[in-house]
Design a protein around this motif. Structure first.
Motif, PDB file in Angstrom:
ATOM      1  N   VAL A  45      10.278   5.421  -3.912  1.00 39.70           N
ATOM      2  CA  VAL A  45       9.665   4.398  -3.051  1.00 39.70           C
ATOM      3  C   VAL A  45      10.570   4.082  -1.872  1.00 39.70           C
ATOM      4  N   ARG A  46      11.869   3.983  -2.125  1.00 37.51           N
ATOM      5  CA  ARG A  46      12.805   3.694  -1.028  1.00 37.51           C
ATOM      6  C   ARG A  46      12.736   4.795   0.043  1.00 37.51           C
ATOM      7  N   GLN A  47      12.587   6.035  -0.381  1.00 39.03           N
ATOM      8  CA  GLN A  47      12.498   7.137   0.580  1.00 39.03           C
ATOM      9  C   GLN A  47      11.244   7.021   1.448  1.00 39.03           C
ATOM     10  N   SER A  48      10.175   6.462   0.889  1.00 42.56           N
ATOM     11  CA  SER A  48       8.946   6.296   1.670  1.00 42.56           C
ATOM     12  C   SER A  48       9.010   5.087   2.590  1.00 42.56           C
ATOM     13  N   LEU A  49      10.031   4.270   2.446  1.00 42.23           N
ATOM     14  CA  LEU A  49      10.186   3.072   3.280  1.00 42.23           C
ATOM     15  C   LEU A  49      11.326   3.237   4.276  1.00 42.23           C
ATOM     16  N   THR A  50      11.550   4.458   4.732  1.00 47.00           N
ATOM     17  CA  THR A  50      12.700   4.718   5.612  1.00 47.00           C
ATOM     18  C   THR A  50      12.630   3.904   6.901  1.00 47.00           C
ATOM     19  N   ARG A  51      11.452   3.813   7.490  1.00 48.71           N
ATOM     20  CA  ARG A  51      11.334   3.069   8.756  1.00 48.71           C
ATOM     21  C   ARG A  51      11.688   1.594   8.538  1.00 48.71           C
ATOM     22  N   ALA A  67       0.826  -1.205   0.000  1.00 46.83           N
ATOM     23  CA  ALA A  67       0.000   0.000   0.000  1.00 46.83           C
ATOM     24  C   ALA A  67       0.864   1.260   0.000  1.00 46.83           C
ATOM     25  N   THR A  68       1.907   1.288   0.829  1.00 47.25           N
ATOM     26  CA  THR A  68       2.815   2.445   0.854  1.00 47.25           C
ATOM     27  C   THR A  68       3.528   2.605  -0.479  1.00 47.25           C
ATOM     28  N   ILE A  69       3.949   1.490  -1.060  1.00 50.86           N
ATOM     29  CA  ILE A  69       4.634   1.546  -2.360  1.00 50.86           C
ATOM     30  C   ILE A  69       3.712   2.134  -3.419  1.00 50.86           C
ATOM     31  N   PHE A  70       2.467   1.683  -3.438  1.00 56.03           N
ATOM     32  CA  PHE A  70       1.532   2.185  -4.444  1.00 56.03           C
ATOM     33  C   PHE A  70       1.173   3.650  -4.192  1.00 56.03           C
ATOM     34  N   GLU A  71       1.088   4.065  -2.920  1.00 55.08           N
ATOM     35  CA  GLU A  71       0.835   5.469  -2.611  1.00 55.08           C
ATOM     36  C   GLU A  71       1.946   6.344  -3.189  1.00 55.08           C
ATOM     37  N   THR A  72       3.182   5.916  -3.010  1.00 58.75           N
ATOM     38  CA  THR A  72       4.315   6.686  -3.534  1.00 58.75           C
ATOM     39  C   THR A  72       4.308   6.712  -5.052  1.00 58.75           C
ATOM     40  N   LEU A  73       4.054   5.580  -5.681  1.00 59.64           N
ATOM     41  CA  LEU A  73       4.006   5.536  -7.144  1.00 59.64           C
ATOM     42  C   LEU A  73       2.897   6.422  -7.688  1.00 59.64           C
ATOM     43  N   ALA A  74       1.752   6.432  -7.005  1.00 63.06           N
ATOM     44  CA  ALA A  74       0.649   7.286  -7.454  1.00 63.06           C
ATOM     45  C   ALA A  74       1.007   8.767  -7.342  1.00 63.06           C
ATOM     46  N   ASP A  75       1.841   9.118  -6.339  1.00 64.71           N
ATOM     47  CA  ASP A  75       2.232  10.519  -6.160  1.00 64.71           C
ATOM     48  C   ASP A  75       3.240  10.972  -7.213  1.00 64.71           C
ATOM     49  N   TYR A  76       4.173  10.109  -7.606  1.00 58.16           N
ATOM     50  CA  TYR A  76       5.291  10.540  -8.460  1.00 58.16           C
ATOM     51  C   TYR A  76       5.210  10.038  -9.893  1.00 58.16           C
TER      52      TYR A  76
END
Length: 677
Positions: free
Chosen positions: A559-565, A536-545
C-alpha cells in the motif's frame, strides 16, 4: 407523477380557470363555503402547532388560498354584474348578516378591512421580516453551538445533522413568510378595489343594461357588493390571523391553547387579585354587583381550582422522581452503564473551566472541532468526540487527556500567562515560570502580559493557553491515531467508501480480507503518520495483493508503494528530500536476520549484540541531525524498511523510515549521512 401531486396541479389550474370561465351560482355557493372552511382549518392548524416548522407549507398554502379567494372574487363579480345575482351565500351575508342595510354592511366591511390590513396584516408582516433577519443572523452562532455540543458529547453526529437541517429550514421558512405576508396585504387592498368596482359598475350596468332605476340599482348592487366583500373578507381575516399566530409562535411543547392555559393562568394568586379588583369595581361604581359579582366569583373559583390542581401535580411529580431514583438504584442496567468508557476524555482543573465556558470567552470547544476536522483532512480519520469534564481532584491549572479511561497525556497552563518559546537562545533575561513545552518537549517560559511584550521584542514565539492545549492534543492524538481506529470505525469507513466504489468494496470485503485485517493495515499506516484518506487507492492495492499474502505488514508495504505521490509530498520540500541512508553493511545485517515461518509470515531473528550495535548507530545519527536543526528521515531498500522501522521506533517513533520505491522519480534525494555497522 403521484396522484397527490397531480391533484395539486389540477387544483391550481382550476383556480386560474375560474378567473376566465363563468361559473353557475350554485357552484359559486359551494366554493364560497369551501373557502371559509379551508380558512378556518388553516387557522386551527396554526393554533395547534408546537412550532413554526410544524406548518412549513404555510407560505405556499397562503399563496394558493389567496389566489383561490381572488379567483372567487372575479367569478362573483362577473355573476353580480352580468346577472344581478351572487348566489345564496352572498345574498345571505348581504341580507341576514347586515340586516339588509347596505350602509351598515359597508361600515362593517370597512371595519373588517381596517382590522385585517392595518392591525393584523401590518403586524404579521413586520414580525415575519424581523424573524427572517434574526434567524439568518443567528445561524452562525447556532451552528457553532451545535458543533460545541457534539464535541462535548452531549449530542450525536446524527442529532447534530438534524439540528443543522432544522436551522436551515427555519431560515427558509421565515424568509418565505416575509414574502408571503405581502400576499395578505395585497389581498386586503384588492378587496377594497373590487368592492368599489362592483358598486360603481353595478350602478351603471343596472340602469343601462338591466333597466333598473337609480334607487333599485343602488340598493341591489350595493347589497350584493357588500355581501360579496364580507364573504371574501371573513376567510381573509382568518388567514391573516393564522399568519400572525404562525410568525409569532415560539418553540414550545404544546399547542397555543395549552400554552395559554399553562402560562397565563399559571398564577392563581394573581387571579385572586383580579377577582378582588372586579368586586371592588362593582361595589364603589355605578356598574353594580349584578355584573361584576359573577365575573369575580368565576375568577376566584378558577384560582382555587388551579391551585389545588398544581399542588396535586407537584405531589405526583415528587412521587415519580422518588420512584425513579429508587428504580435507578435497584436497576442492574444502571450499574452496567457505569462500565461504559468514553473513547476520548479531557479533564481540566477548576482553574481552566473558563476555557470551556463560551459565556466567559472560552473557545477550547471550537478548537477541538477544528482538530477533528484537521484529522479528517490530513489523516482521513474521524476521531471520536472528546468529552470535556472538570475534575476537582486535579490541580487548578492542570489538564489530562484520557483514552478509554487511561491517561495518555497531561499538561499545565496558566490562564493569565502566555507561553514564550525561543529554542537555543538564552532565556535568563525573561522572568516567568520555566517549563517544558508539552507538545514538542522544548524549553519554554510562562510569562505575564508585561514580560510578553518584552519577549515579543526579543523574537520569542508567543502562544496563548488554548493554543498550547490544542497543539498538545493534536500531537498526542497523531501519536495514538492508530489506536483510535477500531473495528467499528473501520466498518464506517468501508461503508462510506461503498457509496462511491461499491464494486471495489464487494470484491475485497469479505471475499479477500475481513474488516479486522483491513483495520490492521490501516493502523500500520496511521502508526507511521501516513494518511488513509485515499481509501480507494488503498483498497485497490489490497484487492490486487491480498490473493498472494494475508500478512498485514507485507500488505502495508504494498500500500505504501501505491501512495508514492502522497508520501513524497508529505516529506519532500520543493522537490528535495534530505535523508539518512542505510549503508550496505546495515542492510546486509538486517536482510540476513529475516526468517520465514511455516505459515509464510516473516520475522526478524538477530543476536542481541548486533541489535544493540544497530540501535547505537541509529541513535548517534538521529542525535547528530537533531543537533544540527534538521529532521531525521531514513531511506532504505523496500525489503528491510519495516524491520529498520522497528529499530528506529525504539529510539524515536516519530522519525520516518522510507523506501526508495516510495518516492517519486523526479524528487531530488540528498544524503546527509550513512548508517553502517
Amino acid at each position: 407523477m403521484k396522484t397527490k401531486d397531480m391533484s395539486v396541479l389540477i387544483v391550481v389550474i382550476l383556480i386560474v380557470s375560474m378567473m376566465i370561465i363563468p361559473l353557475p351560482t350554485l357552484l359559486l355557493d359551494f366554493l364560497l363555503i369551501f373557502n371559509i372552511s379551508i380558512s378556518l382549518l388553516i387557522l386551527l392548524v396554526a393554533m395547534n402547532t408546537k412550532e413554526a416548522l410544524d406548518f412549513s407549507i404555510f407560505p405556499t398554502a397562503l399563496l394558493i388560498t389567496t389566489l383561490f379567494r381572488l379567483a372567487l372574487n372575479v367569478s362573483t363579480t362577473r355573476s353580480i354584474l352580468s346577472k344581478a345575482d351572487g348566489g345564496e351565500v352572498i345574498e345571505t351575508f348581504g341580507s341576514f348578516v347586515i340586516g339588509g342595510n347596505p350602509v351598515v354592511g359597508f361600515v362593517v366591511f370597512l371595519i373588517l378591512v381596517v382590522i385585517q390590513f392595518i392591525v393584523i396584516t401590518k403586524g404579521s408582516e413586520r414580525v415575519a421580516e424581523v424573524a427572517a433577519r434574526f434567524t439568518l443572523d443567528a445561524m452562525p452562532g447556532k451552528q457553532m453551538s451545535i458543533d460545541a455540543d457534539m464535541n462535548a458529547g452531549l449530542i450525536t453526529e446524527q442529532e447534530a445533522r438534524e439540528r443543522r437541517r432544522k436551522i436551515e429550514q427555519e431560515s427558509d421558512f421565515y424568509g418565505a413568510m416575509d414574502g408571503a405576508s405581502k400576499f395578505v396585504k395585497g389581498d386586503a387592498i384588492a378587496g377594497i378595489v373590487i368592492l368599489i368596482i362592483n358598486v360603481i359598475g353595478g350602478f351603471i350596468i343596472g340602469m343601462s343594461i338591466h333597466g333598473m332605476g337609480f334607487a333599485e340599482a343602488a340598493s341591489t348592487f350595493t347589497l350584493l357588493s357588500v355581501g360579496d366583500g364580507l364573504v371574501s373578507q371573513v376567510p381573509a381575516l382568518l388567514i391573516s390571523t393564522a399568519t400572525g399566530i404562525t410568525v409569532t409562535r415560539a418553540a414550545s411543547d404544546g399547542s397555543l391553547g395549552s400554552d395559554i392555559m399553562r402560562q397565563i393562568f399559571h398564577y392563581p394568586k394573581l387571579l385572586y387579585v383580579v377577582a378582588a379588583t372586579i368586586l371592588v369595581l362593582g361595589i364603589f361604581t355605578p356598574i353594580g354587583l349584578f355584573l361584576t359579582l359573577p365575573v369575580a366569583g368565576i375568577l376566584a373559583f378558577s384560582a382555587y381550582t388551579m391551585k389545588k390542581s398544581m399542588q396535586k401535580e407537584e405531589l405526583q411529580q415528587e412521587q415519580l422522581e422518588q420512584s425513579a431514583t429508587e428504580e435507578d438504584i435497584r436497576s442492574p442496567e444502571k450499574v452496567i452503564n457505569l462500565l461504559q468508557l468514553d473513547p476520548l476524555e479531557l479533564e481540566i482543573g477548576y482553574g481552566l473551566i473558563p476555557l470551556a465556558d463560551q459565556n466567559q470567552g472560552g473557545d477550547i470547544l471550537d478548537r477541538i472541532v477544528m482538530i477533528r476536522r484537521q484529522f479528517a483532512v490530513e489523516l482521513g480519520l474521524v476521531i471520536p468526540t472528546i468529552r470535556i469534564r472538570d475534575n476537582l481532584q486535579l490541580p487548578p491549572n492542570q489538564y489530562v487527556l484520557k483514552f478509554r479511561g487511561s491517561k495518555i497525556a497531561s499538561g499545565e497552563v496558566y490562564l493569565d500567562h502566555f507561553l514564550a518559546m525561543n529554542q537555543g537562545e538564552d532565556t535568563s533575561s525573561i522572568e516567568g515560570i520555566r517549563v517544558i513545552e508539552p507538545a514538542f518537549g522544548l524549553p519554554a517560559i510562562w510569562v505575564n502580559m508585561e514580560e510578553k511584550q518584552k519577549a515579543e521584542l526579543m523574537g520569542y514565539m508567543i502562544v496563548d493557553p488554548p493554543s498550547v492545549i490544542a497543539t498538545h492534543l493534536t500531537e498526542v492524538l497523531k501519536r495514538y491515531a492508530y489506536e483510535l481506529l477500531r473495528r467499528e470505525e473501520t466498518k464506517e469507513l468501508i461503508e462510506n467508501l461503498k457509496g462511491s466504489h461499491p464494486n471495489l468494496v464487494e470484491e475485497l470485503v469479505p471475499n479477500l480480507m475481513s474488516v479486522g485485517d483491513i483495520q490492521k493495515v490501516l493502523q500500520n499506516l496511521l502508526r507511521e503518520q501516513i494518511s488513509i484518506r485515499d481509501l480507494a487507492t488503498i483498497f485497490e492495492t489490497l484487492a490486487d495483493y491480498a490473493v498472494y499474502t494475508k500478512d498485514p505488514r507485507v500488505l502495508t508495504e504494498y500500500v505504501r508503494q501505491s501512495l508514492t505521490r502522497q508520501i513524497t509530498e508529505q516529506y519532500a520540500e520543493n522537490g528535495v528530500i534530505q535523508v539518512l541512508t542505510a549503508g550496505a553493511t546495515l542492510e546486509k545485517g538486517i536482510s540476513d536476520a529475516i526468517q520465514q515461518t511455516e505459515s509464510g509470515s516473516f520475522y526478524l531473528s538477530m543476536d542481541p549484540q548486533t541489535s544493540r550495535k544497530i540501535t547505537e548507530e541509529l541513535q548517534n545519527e538521529i542525535n547528530r541531525v537533531i543537533r544540527a536543526g534538521g529532521q531525521p528521515i531514513f531511506l532504505t531498500s523496500p525489503s528491510i524498511r519495516m524491520y529498520l522501522k522497528q529499530f528506529v521506533d525504539k529510539i524515536m517513533p516519530a522519525v520516518p523510515v522510507l523506501a526508495y520505491n516510495e518516492l517519486e522519480p523526479d524528487v531530488e534525494i540528498q544524503s546527509i549521512g550513512v548508517v553502517n555497522i
